[in-house]
Scaffold this motif. Structure first.
Motif, PDB file in Angstrom:
ATOM      1  N   GLU A 210       0.783  -1.218   0.000  1.00 32.06           N
ATOM      2  CA  GLU A 210       0.000   0.000   0.000  1.00 32.06           C
ATOM      3  C   GLU A 210       0.814   1.267   0.000  1.00 32.06           C
ATOM      4  O   GLU A 210       1.998   1.271   0.266  1.00 32.06           O
ATOM      5  N   ASN A 215      -0.054  -0.022   6.168  1.00 34.05           N
ATOM      6  CA  ASN A 215      -1.217  -0.794   5.779  1.00 34.05           C
ATOM      7  C   ASN A 215      -0.874  -1.949   4.877  1.00 34.05           C
ATOM      8  O   ASN A 215      -1.750  -2.680   4.458  1.00 34.05           O
TER       9      ASN A 215
ATOM     10  N   PHE B  58      -5.639   5.544  -4.922  1.00 31.43           N
ATOM     11  CA  PHE B  58      -5.132   4.437  -4.116  1.00 31.43           C
ATOM     12  C   PHE B  58      -5.936   4.461  -2.830  1.00 31.43           C
ATOM     13  O   PHE B  58      -6.373   5.516  -2.382  1.00 31.43           O
ATOM     14  N   ALA B  59      -6.166   3.317  -2.239  1.00 31.10           N
ATOM     15  CA  ALA B  59      -7.009   3.281  -1.056  1.00 31.10           C
ATOM     16  C   ALA B  59      -6.684   2.057  -0.237  1.00 31.10           C
ATOM     17  O   ALA B  59      -6.206   1.059  -0.756  1.00 31.10           O
ATOM     18  N   GLN B  60      -6.949   2.140   1.065  1.00 33.63           N
ATOM     19  CA  GLN B  60      -6.733   0.973   1.915  1.00 33.63           C
ATOM     20  C   GLN B  60      -7.818  -0.041   1.641  1.00 33.63           C
ATOM     21  O   GLN B  60      -8.859   0.266   1.085  1.00 33.63           O
ATOM     22  N   GLN B  64     -11.666   0.448   0.028  1.00 35.29           N
ATOM     23  CA  GLN B  64     -12.043   0.028  -1.316  1.00 35.29           C
ATOM     24  C   GLN B  64     -13.447  -0.538  -1.345  1.00 35.29           C
ATOM     25  O   GLN B  64     -14.251  -0.198  -2.205  1.00 35.29           O
TER      26      GLN B  64
END
Lengths: 254, 513, 301
Positions: A210, A215, B58-60, B64
């Motif tokens: 990430e 994360n 972008f994402a955790q 998402q």
């Protein structure tokens, strides 16, 4: 020696945040990483893509490379040594410097949404393979080729009937090495393949890496890496003998 | 053997052909690049009648899932198709490449430091032209201001809004309460004999425990000890008061001393000002007395903290979710025995030692940051893209969900000041620290986002800090050891030159002069 | 006569496709990079719209201490090449004696080669941590009181990378050497035995020289690959590493291009790097060729 690898396997069984704890063995055996990978990302599709990029282009590219190597080794044409050196320069240019222009190129050609960026370049051959095959072919006695010429064969026929049989182990061996390289390729597909549907497994696994490091789901990356490894190891085990045989020939000095 | 191999090859070829054929049906208008302009930019005629939006972020993980749900709702409401692409850690280079090739997605992230560049290259559209601006009132004004830029006067913080915040993040300190509890007797001793003005916790009136550099250093020293009660999983019994590193955590100390990195209009570097030096000296004193020393390295600091071996550590709003996961994990952390995190304010200058706790509340600062959704100039559906950005940014359900999972504070100010603070299903306990920072009382913008590039900071300052550590830790690191004031005075001219160069590069680029 | 003309045609025909590939996918992009290196291209917009600034990027580069430091680091890492080669030869000799389990060992040793570099970097990062890391715990158990602080002492950080790179590449060099050894005709060894040569002497005077082609290939590819090292130091260390001890030229290039919006400068760095590698490789071919020519001359006398 193999300790890091053992570490990797054990880590893939740990729950996400446990990687910050010391100790090799997992406190809690968590198989969820392996299961989640299959559900989180379209892994089957990813494997198919990986195969798509590693097999047909490598086969075609190997053939193309072999032809070129034959020319460099056996056909006396003007400027062949200079041309060979120029070809070799192709692998000396660091990828980051051509990365963006290549991207612009693919974009102009409207190829970014499809699989072509990972297929087309390979179809034009592999310089390292040409390098090695040329060295290999240097040890094939000219007499065989001259004999075929006297029989009236043109170069292509010579290639097909004579050379191909002689270099099969070397060709296959380097094909396998190239296949392994393509299988693990990560940087190029990440940048050139914009459409998720066409991405190979390496990119999908890397998605777990990430933006904010904390994360990063490390066990999943480990699990993905382990799964990526297995087919390659199997193939390597099978083809090992051929690989050795091919290098063998080029080391023998008359 | 040969037969087998050729059979295998044929099989593989067949399979890959299938892979090739099977999907071109699936991906609709986006496969194989057949020259209808399907790459990246939105396509009006792509897959039928519906307009298509390409979104790249972008994402955790947990984000998402939430985003995909929201997007489904959006697709129904506006009758369109949204390609939601989530990238890994190569997001920024990929984006640059896409922008260079005029193949950018309709909606993408805009970093604070990129605003001017994108506006000048004519890559983004101002939201003022696309949406009813009054609807943006619910969002933190501070956050929106981060994305304001007035082209004519070339000022940041005023003018049109160029992106909507995805999140408005703050970085405070976190304190591992478990460690504090273990040393309670020693700390109370310090309070009794006057070295510390108060115990490190929020008092009855809601005042945060803001310490001065020296007080904090003493506290950290007391918190550096060998803890036999740590479980095996920690890897070592040594506990440290804090772990800090300049790149990311020096700013609060400079601000707490009343100084700053750059002057008002970001033309001068202030490394050799007395306030800066004072702040940095405070930083090093704390590190010397109670820091985990020997390491300016971020990663090992994280590992030590997450193993329960560091008491005070920087914590961003994005870290909260992950930290909470460890805290709640009964299997390894039963009864929060070695990890119980909460937020804490940054320390302030020794000059304020005589101030009461109330007076100290406004003197500490931490960084606030953000990344925003921008709409591409090349997009064929600009208004639609703006709607989508708005939904991702300000939809109540989304914000509530994201905040509950600990990834960020709600973008909606009312929600953050209300529900977020009062409802206990949110964590951590002292989240008022974050809220204060976002309200502008204790938060400041990251200095490098004000300049064209960060070279004056990275090459001009950070690259040589090992000299300072070598001096204070008295170990040989193969570099010339220097005290803080020596170092600051030494790097000032070069840093200023780098900033001047950046300003010049920026001016060369500005087409609106 | 006619043979030679058609020889040329055949020759060119066969090498045509790889050359097309080279031109389209490598040379043209590289030329674009070269062009960009003379501009102030900030990325995020077309190269052609960037302002031309002549040699300014190159001057900045040659006067930039960070550039030289990164070059130094990059070349320092190449120490790993001879280390790796020596180890590989030894291992190869050990794994070539015809015992039953050798095949298994070869596959095992090849595993690091195909393991994802991301995973490996993370593992090594943990292993070299100062307190609590595997390596130091092991060293302390051997009685070493103050094991080095691998991750933050500038003198030791490079070795983390070197050790990792050697570990990762061992498998493929071992296989190459094994193959090379198997190709040496046994008559040489028999002759040596008759002459009464011991194991070590045989190894030194017969095996090693006959392995030269393999060594040559490994050194050439090692230098080309080593000059482009990017991932390993990037993943293990943050930024430029403690006291700028770990970053490579490609990292310098990358950071300037993507983080500092100076893509023109980045292009200039890549051009220079490419030239350096090309010159070094060409030199190697020349020296190697000379060796062959000398031998041929000797044989023909």
């Amino acid at each position: 020696m193999l300790y890091p690898f053992i570490w990797m396997i054990f880590t893939s069984f740990k729950p996400k945040m446990h990687i910050y704890l010391a100790g090799l063995l997992p406190r809690t055996w968590d198989f969820s990483s392996y299961i989640q990978i299959w559900s989180e990302i379209p892994l089957v599709r990813g494997f198919l893509n990986t195969i798509l990029y590693s097999v047909p282009p490598v086969i075609v590219g190997s053939f193309v490379s072999a032809l070129a190597a034959f020319a460099f080794a056996k056909i006396r044409f003007a400027g062949r040594n200079v041309l060979f050196l120029i070809l070799l320069s192709g692998i000396m240019i660091p990828f980051p410097s051509i990365m963006i222009p290549q991207f612009v190129l693919f974009s102009e050609l409207r190829m970014l949404q499809g699989p072509l960026p990972m297929i087309l370049p390979k179809l034009t051959g592999n310089v390292l393979m040409i390098f090695f095959l040329r060295q290999f072919m240097n040890y094939i006695p000219d007499s065989i080729i001259d004999a075929a010429k006297i029989d009236g064969c043109n170069y292509f026929q010579i290639f097909r009937r004579v050379i191909m049989h002689l270099i099969t182990p070397a060709l296959a061996a380097h094909g396998v090495l190239w296949f392994i390289g393509s299988w693990n390729d990560y940087l190029a597909p990440t940048i050139f393949l914009k459409n998720e549907i066409w991405q190979p497994v390496t990119v999908m696994v890397a998605k777990f890496n990430e933006q904010y490091a904390i994360n990063t789901h490390v066990p999943r990356i480990m699990a993905g890496s382990v799964m990526l490894l297995v087919p390659v190891l199997i193939i390597y085990g099978i083809f090992q003998r051929w690989i050795i045989e091919s290098v063998m020939f080029s080391s023998v000095k008359e | 053997m040969k037969r087998f191999v050729s059979l295998l090859l044929v099989l593989i070829l067949a399979v890959s052909m299938l892979a090739g054929c099977g999907s071109s049906g699936q991906s609709g208008g986006d496969s194989q690049g057949s020259g209808t302009g399907n790459d990246g930019g939105s396509n009006a005629g792509g897959s039928g009648d519906k307009p298509v939006l390409n979104v790249s972020v972008f994402a955790q993980e947990h984000e998402q899932a939430m985003y995909r749900e929201v997007i489904k709702r959006f697709e129904e409401k506006f009758d369109c198709v949204v390609n939601f692409q989530v990238a890994g850690d190569q997001y920024w280079p990929e984006l640059e490449a896409a922008l260079t090739a005029n193949a950018a997605p309709d909606v993408f992230y805009l970093g604070l430091g990129d605003i001017k560049r994108r506006v000048w290259a004519d890559k983004i559209v101002a939201f003022d032209d696309l949406l009813d601006v009054s609807s943006l009132d619910r969002i933190w004004p501070e956050a929106l201001n981060l994305y304001r830029y007035d082209v004519e006067t070339n000022k940041l913080g005023v003018g049109k809004i160029w992106a909507l915040p995805k999140d408005f993040s703050a970085c405070s300190m976190t304190v591992n309460r478990a460690i504090i509890e273990k040393r309670r007797p020693q700390i109370e001793e310090l309070v009794k004999n006057g070295t510390l003005p108060f115990f490190p916790e929020i008092d009855e009136k809601g005042n945060l425990p803001v310490y001065t550099f020296t007080e904090f250093a003493t506290l950290c020293k007391v918190l550096t000890f060998e803890d036999p009660t740590l479980p095996e999983t920690a890897g070592s019994k040594q506990v440290y008061g804090t772990h800090l590193w300049e790149d990311f955590t020096l700013q609060p100390f400079i601000w707490g001393a009343g100084g700053d990195y750059l002057n008002e209009d970001a033309t001068k570097v202030l490394f050799d000002t007395p306030e800066f030096i004072e702040g940095y000296e405070g930083f090093m004193k704390i590190v010397e007395m109670g820091g985990s020393g020997l390491s300016t390295d971020e990663t090992t600091g994280y590992m030590k903290f997450l193993a329960g071996r560091v008491a005070y550590f920087p914590c961003g709003t994005w870290d909260v979710g992950a930290f909470q996961a460890i805290e709640d994990d009964e299997a390894i952390n039963p009864g929060k025995s070695w990890f119980d995190f909460d937020l804490a304010p940054w320390p302030i200058s020794d000059r304020y030692a005589n101030l009461s706790i109330e007076e100290r509340q406004d003197k500490w600062f931490g960084r606030v940051d953000s990344v925003g959704y921008a709409v591409s100039k090349d997009s064929k559906q600009q208004k639609l893209a703006a709607e989508l950005a708005y939904m991702l940014c300000a939809d109540e359900e989304v914000q509530r969900f994201l905040a509950k999972r600990g990834g960020q504070l709600p973008n909606i100010q009312a929600m953050a000041e209300g529900e977020y603070l009062t409802d206990d299903s949110y964590f951590p306990e002292s989240r008022v620290v974050f809220v204060r920072m976002l309200q502008g009382k204790n938060g400041r913008r990251v200095p490098t986002t004000l300049t064209f590039n960060g070279l004056w900071h990275s090459d001009g300052f950070i690259s040589g800090v090992d000299s300072v550590w070598s001096y204070y830790e008295k170990i040989d690191k193969g570099v010339t050891p220097m005290s803080v004031s020596e170092y600051c005075r030494m790097v000032q001219p070069n840093a200023q030159a780098l900033l001047d160069q950046a300003i010049q590069d920026e001016n060369d680029l500005n087409p609106y002069k | 006569m006619s043979f030679r003309v058609s020889d040329n045609i055949w020759g060119y025909a066969f090498v045509l496709i790889p050359f097309i590939g080279l031109i389209v996918f490598v040379l043209i992009p590289f030329c674009m990079s070269v062009y960009a290196s003379f501009t102030a291209w900030p990325l995020g917009q077309k190269i052609t719209s960037a302002k031309w600034i002549g040699l300014k990027n190159y001057i900045t580069m040659f006067t930039n201490p960070f550039f030289w430091k990164s070059l130094g680091n990059t070349f320092f890492y190449m120490i790993g090449i001879p280390i790796g080669l020596v180890l590989s030869v030894i291992y190869a000799a050990l794994m070539n004696r015809g015992t039953k389990y050798e095949k298994v060992f070869r596959v095992l040793y090849y595993t690091p080669v195909i393991t994802s570099v991301v995973a490996v970097s993370f593992i090594f990062q943990r292993m070299f941590m100062s307190d609590g890391g595997t390596i130091n715990t092991f060293l302390m158990s051997l009685g070493i009181k103050n094991p080095p602080n691998w991750m933050s002492h500038p003198g030791y950080t490079k070795w983390v990378i070197i050790i990792m790179a050697v570990w990762k590449g061992l498998g493929s060099s071992i296989i190459m050497y094994i193959a090379g050894m198997q190709g040496i005709s046994s008559t040489y060894y028999e002759a040596a035995k008759i002459d009464g040569a011991g194991w070590f002497c045989t190894f030194r005077k017969i095996t090693l020289p006959l392995l030269m082609p393999v060594t040559f290939y490994l050194v050439v590819t090692g230098i080309i690959g080593g000059a482009q090292m990017y991932v390993e130091p990037r993943l293990i260390f943050t930024g430029n590493g403690p006291a700028n001890s770990t970053f490579t030229t490609v990292i310098h290039l990358y950071d300037n291009t993507f983080r500092n919006s100076k893509a023109g400068y980045g292009s200039a760095v890549s051009v220079i790097l490419g030239i350096i590698v090309f010159v070094v490789t060409a030199l190697q071919f020349y020296i190697n060729g000379r060796g062959d020519r000398v031998e041929k001359a000797k044989a023909n006398r």
